[in-house]
Design a protein around this motif. Sequence first.
Motif, mmCIF file in Angstrom:
data_model
loop_
_atom_site.group_PDB
_atom_site.id
_atom_site.type_symbol
_atom_site.label_atom_id
_atom_site.label_comp_id
_atom_site.label_asym_id
_atom_site.label_seq_id
_atom_site.Cartn_x
_atom_site.Cartn_y
_atom_site.Cartn_z
ATOM 1 N N MET A 1 0.833 -1.198 0.000
ATOM 2 C CA MET A 1 0.000 0.000 0.000
ATOM 3 C C MET A 1 0.870 1.250 0.000
ATOM 4 S SD MET A 1 -3.191 0.916 2.325
ATOM 5 C CE MET A 1 -3.362 2.499 3.056
ATOM 6 N N ILE A 2 1.953 1.257 0.754
ATOM 7 C CA ILE A 2 2.810 2.432 0.801
ATOM 8 C C ILE A 2 3.421 2.699 -0.560
ATOM 9 C CG2 ILE A 2 4.917 3.405 1.796
ATOM 10 C CD1 ILE A 2 2.529 3.504 3.684
ATOM 11 N N SER A 3 3.853 1.664 -1.252
ATOM 12 C CA SER A 3 4.448 1.852 -2.570
ATOM 13 C C SER A 3 3.447 2.497 -3.531
ATOM 14 C CB SER A 3 4.939 0.526 -3.134
ATOM 15 O OG SER A 3 5.480 0.728 -4.421
ATOM 16 N N ALA A 4 2.220 2.025 -3.538
ATOM 17 C CA ALA A 4 1.196 2.599 -4.401
ATOM 18 C C ALA A 4 0.934 4.053 -4.012
ATOM 19 C CB ALA A 4 -0.087 1.783 -4.322
ATOM 20 N N LEU A 5 0.887 4.320 -2.722
ATOM 21 C CA LEU A 5 0.696 5.684 -2.244
ATOM 22 C C LEU A 5 1.858 6.569 -2.674
ATOM 23 C CD1 LEU A 5 -0.741 7.862 -0.544
ATOM 24 C CD2 LEU A 5 0.477 6.946 1.439
ATOM 25 N N ASP A 6 3.084 6.085 -2.470
ATOM 26 C CA ASP A 6 4.270 6.851 -2.876
ATOM 27 C C ASP A 6 4.240 7.147 -4.367
ATOM 28 O OD1 ASP A 6 5.155 6.712 -0.271
ATOM 29 O OD2 ASP A 6 6.661 5.166 -0.657
ATOM 30 N N ASP A 7 3.934 6.128 -5.167
ATOM 31 C CA ASP A 7 3.894 6.317 -6.617
ATOM 32 C C ASP A 7 2.860 7.364 -7.009
ATOM 33 O OD1 ASP A 7 5.839 4.364 -6.853
ATOM 34 O OD2 ASP A 7 4.444 2.808 -7.533
ATOM 35 N N THR A 8 1.692 7.301 -6.388
ATOM 36 C CA THR A 8 0.628 8.259 -6.709
ATOM 37 C C THR A 8 1.024 9.672 -6.329
ATOM 38 O OG1 THR A 8 -1.068 6.563 -6.425
ATOM 39 C CG2 THR A 8 -1.791 8.852 -6.274
ATOM 40 N N LEU A 9 1.515 9.831 -5.100
ATOM 41 C CA LEU A 9 1.876 11.175 -4.644
ATOM 42 C C LEU A 9 3.050 11.749 -5.434
ATOM 43 C CD1 LEU A 9 1.415 10.793 -0.783
ATOM 44 C CD2 LEU A 9 -0.153 11.842 -2.435
ATOM 45 N N LEU A 10 4.035 10.915 -5.736
ATOM 46 C CA LEU A 10 5.173 11.386 -6.533
ATOM 47 C C LEU A 10 4.735 11.765 -7.947
ATOM 48 C CD1 LEU A 10 7.994 8.968 -5.383
ATOM 49 C CD2 LEU A 10 7.914 11.445 -5.046
ATOM 50 N N ALA A 11 3.860 10.972 -8.532
ATOM 51 C CA ALA A 11 3.383 11.277 -9.882
ATOM 52 C C ALA A 11 2.624 12.591 -9.908
ATOM 53 C CB ALA A 11 2.501 10.143 -10.402
ATOM 54 N N LEU A 12 1.837 12.838 -8.877
ATOM 55 C CA LEU A 12 1.024 14.057 -8.855
ATOM 56 C C LEU A 12 1.739 15.250 -8.230
ATOM 57 C CD1 LEU A 12 -2.413 12.470 -7.977
ATOM 58 C CD2 LEU A 12 -1.609 13.286 -10.211
ATOM 59 N N LEU A 52 3.076 8.795 -15.000
ATOM 60 C CA LEU A 52 1.658 8.642 -14.669
ATOM 61 C C LEU A 52 1.186 7.207 -14.920
ATOM 62 C CD1 LEU A 52 0.327 11.997 -16.133
ATOM 63 C CD2 LEU A 52 0.259 11.326 -13.715
ATOM 64 N N GLU A 53 1.676 6.619 -15.995
ATOM 65 C CA GLU A 53 1.294 5.247 -16.326
ATOM 66 C C GLU A 53 1.856 4.265 -15.291
ATOM 67 O OE1 GLU A 53 1.061 2.507 -20.295
ATOM 68 O OE2 GLU A 53 2.888 3.688 -20.016
ATOM 69 N N GLU A 54 3.107 4.437 -14.898
ATOM 70 C CA GLU A 54 3.715 3.556 -13.898
ATOM 71 C C GLU A 54 3.009 3.655 -12.549
ATOM 72 O OE1 GLU A 54 7.874 4.555 -13.981
ATOM 73 O OE2 GLU A 54 8.240 3.290 -15.738
ATOM 74 N N ALA A 55 2.460 4.827 -12.250
ATOM 75 C CA ALA A 55 1.716 5.013 -11.003
ATOM 76 C C ALA A 55 0.286 4.479 -11.117
ATOM 77 C CB ALA A 55 1.691 6.496 -10.622
ATOM 78 N N GLY A 56 -0.093 4.051 -12.311
ATOM 79 C CA GLY A 56 -1.438 3.517 -12.521
ATOM 80 C C GLY A 56 -2.495 4.588 -12.703
ATOM 81 N N LEU A 57 -2.073 5.833 -12.869
ATOM 82 C CA LEU A 57 -3.019 6.942 -12.982
ATOM 83 C C LEU A 57 -3.557 7.145 -14.397
ATOM 84 C CD1 LEU A 57 -1.153 9.355 -10.607
ATOM 85 C CD2 LEU A 57 -3.490 8.499 -10.266
ATOM 86 N N ILE A 58 -2.881 6.572 -15.377
ATOM 87 C CA ILE A 58 -3.385 6.630 -16.746
ATOM 88 C C ILE A 58 -3.161 5.285 -17.425
ATOM 89 C CG2 ILE A 58 -2.989 9.127 -17.015
ATOM 90 C CD1 ILE A 58 -0.628 8.406 -18.869
ATOM 91 N N THR A 59 -3.947 5.064 -18.453
ATOM 92 C CA THR A 59 -3.743 3.920 -19.331
ATOM 93 C C THR A 59 -3.377 4.477 -20.699
ATOM 94 O OG1 THR A 59 -6.083 3.854 -19.930
ATOM 95 C CG2 THR A 59 -5.370 2.446 -18.099
ATOM 96 N N ARG A 60 -2.647 3.664 -21.447
ATOM 97 C CA ARG A 60 -2.191 4.115 -22.762
ATOM 98 C C ARG A 60 -2.483 3.027 -23.778
ATOM 99 N NH1 ARG A 60 4.004 5.992 -23.674
ATOM 100 N NH2 ARG A 60 4.192 4.824 -21.752
ATOM 101 N N ARG A 61 -2.904 3.454 -24.971
ATOM 102 C CA ARG A 61 -3.117 2.499 -26.045
ATOM 103 C C ARG A 61 -2.734 3.154 -27.365
ATOM 104 N NH1 ARG A 61 -7.478 3.127 -29.315
ATOM 105 N NH2 ARG A 61 -8.961 4.724 -28.695
ATOM 106 N N ASP A 72 -7.095 7.040 -15.012
ATOM 107 C CA ASP A 72 -7.604 5.965 -14.176
ATOM 108 C C ASP A 72 -7.499 6.454 -12.736
ATOM 109 O OD1 ASP A 72 -8.242 3.758 -12.679
ATOM 110 O OD2 ASP A 72 -6.904 2.395 -13.735
ATOM 111 N N PRO A 73 -8.614 6.902 -12.151
ATOM 112 C CA PRO A 73 -8.563 7.489 -10.806
ATOM 113 C C PRO A 73 -8.423 6.480 -9.674
ATOM 114 C CG PRO A 73 -10.807 7.467 -11.605
ATOM 115 C CD PRO A 73 -9.947 6.959 -12.740
ATOM 116 N N THR A 74 -8.346 5.197 -9.962
ATOM 117 C CA THR A 74 -8.283 4.174 -8.915
ATOM 118 C C THR A 74 -7.185 4.435 -7.887
ATOM 119 O OG1 THR A 74 -9.199 2.580 -10.476
ATOM 120 C CG2 THR A 74 -8.158 1.692 -8.492
#
Length: 107
Positions: A1-12, A52-61, A72-74
């Motif tokens: 959970m901390i890693s996901a939180l860190d990734d999100t906060l760092l990305a934003l 943003l993609e690595e943090a899971g905040l966006i998807t790319r195609r 992706d707001p998850t």
Amino acid sequence: MISALDDTLLALADPTRRRIFEVLFAGESSVAEVATAIGAEQDELSNHVVILEEAGLITRRRQGNGEFIAADPTPLEVAAEWINTNRELWAMRSQIEETGPAPASPQ
């Protein structure tokens, strides 16, 4: 959970990445459209999109010659949970500081 939180906060943490994410609230867009919307060159966006993609905040195609991204707001749920928990703890701490500690119960 901390890693996901860190990734999100760092990305934003970066204002350009926050702006990209905000533009995508309207829906999926091409990278070119996002670049135009935020006034940046497509090359400038490349690193931001990866983060943003690595943090899971966006998807790319890819479609044809174009590249499309969508928000992706998850991951925001993890950040919101952490923020809300800490806000509640700080509110309780403030209340204790204002009123003083509760009296000890007799034993």
